[in-house]
Design a protein around this motif. Sequence first.
Motif, PDB file in Angstrom:
ATOM      1  N   LEU A 886      41.708  37.479  55.945  1.00 32.99           N
ATOM      2  CA  LEU A 886      42.438  38.672  55.497  1.00 32.99           C
ATOM      3  C   LEU A 886      43.753  38.338  54.814  1.00 32.99           C
ATOM      4  CD1 LEU A 886      41.741  41.208  58.356  1.00 32.99           C
ATOM      5  CD2 LEU A 886      41.007  41.366  55.986  1.00 32.99           C
ATOM      6  N   SER A 887      44.178  37.109  54.991  1.00 29.15           N
ATOM      7  CA  SER A 887      45.442  36.733  54.347  1.00 29.15           C
ATOM      8  C   SER A 887      45.239  36.453  52.855  1.00 29.15           C
ATOM      9  CB  SER A 887      46.011  35.489  55.039  1.00 29.15           C
ATOM     10  OG  SER A 887      45.086  34.427  54.904  1.00 29.15           O
ATOM     11  N   LEU A 888      43.981  36.298  52.446  1.00 23.71           N
ATOM     12  CA  LEU A 888      43.731  36.034  51.032  1.00 23.71           C
ATOM     13  C   LEU A 888      44.122  37.222  50.153  1.00 23.71           C
ATOM     14  CD1 LEU A 888      40.270  34.210  50.776  1.00 23.71           C
ATOM     15  CD2 LEU A 888      42.559  33.270  50.461  1.00 23.71           C
ATOM     16  N   SER A 889      44.665  36.923  49.001  1.00 22.47           N
ATOM     17  CA  SER A 889      45.032  38.008  48.083  1.00 22.47           C
ATOM     18  C   SER A 889      43.793  38.450  47.312  1.00 22.47           C
ATOM     19  CB  SER A 889      46.096  37.517  47.097  1.00 22.47           C
ATOM     20  OG  SER A 889      45.489  36.610  46.207  1.00 22.47           O
ATOM     21  N   LYS A 890      43.897  39.587  46.679  1.00 24.09           N
ATOM     22  CA  LYS A 890      42.791  40.109  45.878  1.00 24.09           C
ATOM     23  C   LYS A 890      42.360  39.107  44.806  1.00 24.09           C
ATOM     24  CE  LYS A 890      43.623  45.043  46.246  1.00 24.09           C
ATOM     25  NZ  LYS A 890      43.874  46.300  45.543  1.00 24.09           N
ATOM     26  N   GLU A 891      43.356  38.517  44.183  1.00 20.57           N
ATOM     27  CA  GLU A 891      43.073  37.576  43.097  1.00 20.57           C
ATOM     28  C   GLU A 891      42.283  36.380  43.619  1.00 20.57           C
ATOM     29  OE1 GLU A 891      46.146  38.879  43.681  1.00 20.57           O
ATOM     30  OE2 GLU A 891      45.927  40.359  42.066  1.00 20.57           O
ATOM     31  N   ASP A 892      42.723  35.879  44.815  1.00 22.24           N
ATOM     32  CA  ASP A 892      42.039  34.731  45.415  1.00 22.24           C
ATOM     33  C   ASP A 892      40.581  35.071  45.693  1.00 22.24           C
ATOM     34  OD1 ASP A 892      44.329  33.310  45.294  1.00 22.24           O
ATOM     35  OD2 ASP A 892      44.954  33.756  47.358  1.00 22.24           O
ATOM     36  N   ILE A 893      40.384  36.254  46.289  1.00 20.74           N
ATOM     37  CA  ILE A 893      39.019  36.665  46.632  1.00 20.74           C
ATOM     38  C   ILE A 893      38.187  36.778  45.362  1.00 20.74           C
ATOM     39  CG2 ILE A 893      37.595  38.523  47.585  1.00 20.74           C
ATOM     40  CD1 ILE A 893      39.846  39.063  49.586  1.00 20.74           C
ATOM     41  N   GLU A 894      38.778  37.382  44.343  1.00 25.48           N
ATOM     42  CA  GLU A 894      38.093  37.546  43.067  1.00 25.48           C
ATOM     43  C   GLU A 894      37.579  36.208  42.548  1.00 25.48           C
ATOM     44  OE1 GLU A 894      40.426  40.362  40.696  1.00 25.48           O
ATOM     45  OE2 GLU A 894      39.522  39.431  38.926  1.00 25.48           O
ATOM     46  N   LYS A 895      38.458  35.216  42.584  1.00 25.94           N
ATOM     47  CA  LYS A 895      38.112  33.887  42.118  1.00 25.94           C
ATOM     48  C   LYS A 895      36.994  33.295  42.967  1.00 25.94           C
ATOM     49  CE  LYS A 895      42.361  32.496  40.691  1.00 25.94           C
ATOM     50  NZ  LYS A 895      43.596  31.852  41.169  1.00 25.94           N
ATOM     51  N   GLU A 896      37.183  33.382  44.288  1.00 33.61           N
ATOM     52  CA  GLU A 896      36.220  32.800  45.219  1.00 33.61           C
ATOM     53  C   GLU A 896      34.838  33.416  45.027  1.00 33.61           C
ATOM     54  OE1 GLU A 896      36.603  30.748  48.055  1.00 33.61           O
ATOM     55  OE2 GLU A 896      38.746  30.271  47.886  1.00 33.61           O
ATOM     56  N   VAL A 897      34.825  34.731  44.895  1.00 31.58           N
ATOM     57  CA  VAL A 897      33.549  35.433  44.778  1.00 31.58           C
ATOM     58  C   VAL A 897      32.795  34.965  43.530  1.00 31.58           C
ATOM     59  CG1 VAL A 897      32.501  37.679  44.272  1.00 31.58           C
ATOM     60  CG2 VAL A 897      34.158  37.458  46.110  1.00 31.58           C
ATOM     61  N   LEU A 898      33.534  34.845  42.427  1.00 26.90           N
ATOM     62  CA  LEU A 898      32.895  34.460  41.171  1.00 26.90           C
ATOM     63  C   LEU A 898      32.273  33.068  41.239  1.00 26.90           C
ATOM     64  CD1 LEU A 898      35.116  35.897  38.324  1.00 26.90           C
ATOM     65  CD2 LEU A 898      32.773  36.497  38.941  1.00 26.90           C
TER      66      LEU A 898
END
Length: 927
Positions: A886-898
Amino acid sequence: MEYNFRETEKNWQDYWAKNKTFKAENDSSKPKYYVLDMFPYPSGAGLHVGHPLGYIASDIFARYKRLKGFNVLHPMGYDSFGLPAEQYAIQTGQHPEITTKTNIARYREQLDKIGFSFDWGREVRTSDPSYYKWTQWIFIQLFNSWYNPETNKAENISTLIDKFRNNSLSFGEGRAEAWDNLSEKEQSGLLLEYRLAFLSDTMVNWCPQLGTVLANEEVKDGVSERGGYPVERKLMKQWSLRITAYAERLLNDLEGIDWTESIKEAQRNWIGKSEGTSLKFRIENSDSEIEVFTTRPDTIFGVSFVTLAPEHELVAAVTTAEQKKAVEEYITFAKNRSERERMADVKKITGVFTGGYVLHPFTGKKVPIWIGDYVLAGYGTGAVMAVPGHDSRDYAFAKHFDLPIIEVVAGGDLSKESYDAKEGKLINSDFLNGLEVKDAVKKAIAAIGEKGLGKGKTNFRLRDAIFGRQRYWGEPIPVYYTEDGIPKVLDETELPLILPEVDKYLPTETGEPPLARAKDWKYKGKFEYEYSTMPGWAGSSWYFLRYMDAHNDKEFASRKAIDYWQNVDLYIGGAEHATGHLLYIRFWTKFLYDLGLIPVTEPAKKLINQGMIQGVSSFVYRIGQRVFISKNRIGSKLSEEEMSMINPDEDNLTPLPIHVDVNIVNNNVLDIEAFKNWREEYKNAEFILEDGKYICGSEVEKMSKSKWNVVSPDTMVEQYGADALRLYEMFLGPLELSKPWNTNGISGVSNFMRKLWRLYHNGDTLNISDEAPAKPELKVLHKTIKKIVHDIENFSFNTSVSNFMICVNELTELKCNKRAILEPLAIIIAPYAPHMAEELWKRLGHTESITYAAFPEFREEYLVESAFNYPVSINGKTRFFQEYDLSLSKEDIEKEVLNLEQTQKYLEGKTPKKIIVVHNRIVNIVV
RNA sequence: GCGGAUGUGGCGUAAUUGGCAGCCGCGCCAGACUUAGGAUCUGGUGCCGUGAGGCGUGGGGGUUCGAGUCCCUUCAUCCGCACCA
């Protein structure tokens, strides 16, 4: 050892009674909370499973509030005056008091078995003299009061007399005599026109079969609400209450209370405020005028006739000699048409021309005067200006009698129907031409005012409530008559006026009410008492106040108690009282407030209407006299053996559905042995089965004895226990919804009860560990606390039961036996299943009742998660899950997901247009 | 006619209020245990499809990355009021 609900529930019910566990104190350092149920009329049939629904909900709430540290008033009583006991008395000669006592005892027994937390020390019975003494007392206050339009409240009648004295009666419209010169009788008559409880000649709803008058609220579709007997209109001298004085306040104060929109709307409808203007039409060749009420003064130039109600006082005056016969015939016809007939053929248009004319106030043209029974004598002025172009009823009348139709608002097609909408431009209307309806209304009112033809006026549909009933089993009206026939109320010290004994519960030979039969029943040995009694709703119009101080013999309740309890915080009951009881109780509350006797203007802050529980009737299908065919075999081919059961010559071969007792049917399967024993005539019944079973048909109907679909709470308590019944009634669905009763489902909550018990036990013995709870266990507990609090406070009792089930399932899975979890669990479930909760509480080592334990505090920290398993969707369709911190930012998640392999698979080489990441919720990739 | 509500599996219902539709239970299916029971326990159960997958919240349309949820429209059921000028 399995949980023995029979023994345990009995023990705790005895304990509560013995220790007066639910006794409420009239002063306390705790905050107060008042939970009220609509008290029942104790009928001979006893309670069915639908009655306790609201009581269970209110009981859960009351118990919850106690756990939350409130001083809770949760009383119960009986609305014990009423028609059924009296009709039973007429048939059997049995005194209604005896029947009522028996029924109350039965109700009490049934209620006790369900484990309600009522403070029985405050029980009230409206038929008890110590109670109706105060109902009579309030009547006397109503009699001694009038409604002062200047102060906009009820005041003592003496302030009116002062006005009369000072202004030589100019206060009353069109009177100029001096008050003191009037005779006592004249004074009395004049005051009766103002008193809030008054005697007058009024059109009443007379029900010949019941031998009594009824209030508008007690008449539905032209027949009596109780019994369904025809009701006719009749002019009678009657006691009424001037509820119309409160119309505006009853309407406005709805804004401030938390009641369901449907009830508020029903009351608004019933009060029926309509704003318009009065307008006078000069009668041709006469000084008299016909006054009409209209909400559409803008359509004044569209008037092509005027219609009077058949009862209108000017009918005779305007009728010409040529039309006299026709008019008289019509009036006779209208009079003899009962209310019911009149309603039945609303579509049928009847009326007659009087031969007379009025003059149009603006054009001076002659406008014919008609009589029609679509115009009601009791509303407005009993006369209307007919604008057939823009009122559908006038249109129908004009079409029927071929009267002119004038278009004055553009926008409709008058060849087909009237144009009633309040929008469009005025035409054919002299000085109003070209204006929008809204502006035309204003201008027309101004013009009417200038000419002195009328003024703005508000009309209400609400009628004064007729208060006298020509019946025995009700509160005697505390009034006697002097030799001059002047009605006088008893002195307060002479109350209660006890209901006298009579030899029969029927009217006298001369048609007087039953009380006229009472022997030597005279005021001071010589004056006649009023023989009517009060209606059923009298006692229920103030009972919430009596519970506050139920044994007070000096006052209806002490000021101290009233100031403490104020009014009801939560009121639960059926929606069928929308325009009856719930309007009267508001009226009396406002009245008592005006007199400065209570500090509140409304009886209940919040009102919830529980839904009806309908019955599910079962049917068997009989062919001939003794052969019963299973439901799905009807119309199918019969075997030779089966054919041999039927005698086609004698028997009617069409299967006849017959109600069968639902208690011998399980899952639509008939218990054949029980059926044979059910009734003598079925002893030798034969059956055509399907798969070796007899399947019954079923239908949802009102729960009633005659339909054999009544399920009694006693049976349920006997088989499954009170806690299971309580849980199940709540589990059935949202409280407000009507739903059919289905006994099958109760096994689910019954299983749940056993699971709950097993959580605390290992075989026969209590198995509790004092170890510190693990994180998952705390999480389950606090998740549940959070949900239960939310559910209770939103009256969503069905979901809380489901949440308890989830909680117990999860704790069982975790094999949790920690005291720190199971103790709070017992408390939060206590409002729902109080008996088992008490038993567990005791076994956990507590010596006091769980009733006043402290409701566990919800702690958010136990629910905090460090990661969330995100559903990843492509174009809004969930494809897979991926957990991220949950500490991940939206941008981080976006990158990870891709970068995920799965994402690439679904993208099929395309570049995503957009990625939406909602923290702690969802990831959506738009391609 | 006016007003109030409600439409989600075979059934009762649920959905942190615009974020994984079907939680919980009934029923049903399968299995276990059983000197059979309408007991208990375990697992499964929206629909179509062997499958990948597709379709699904009364119908139609719209807004939105995303709709059971918001908007428009329409249908059905229940309740209340109703010649109220």
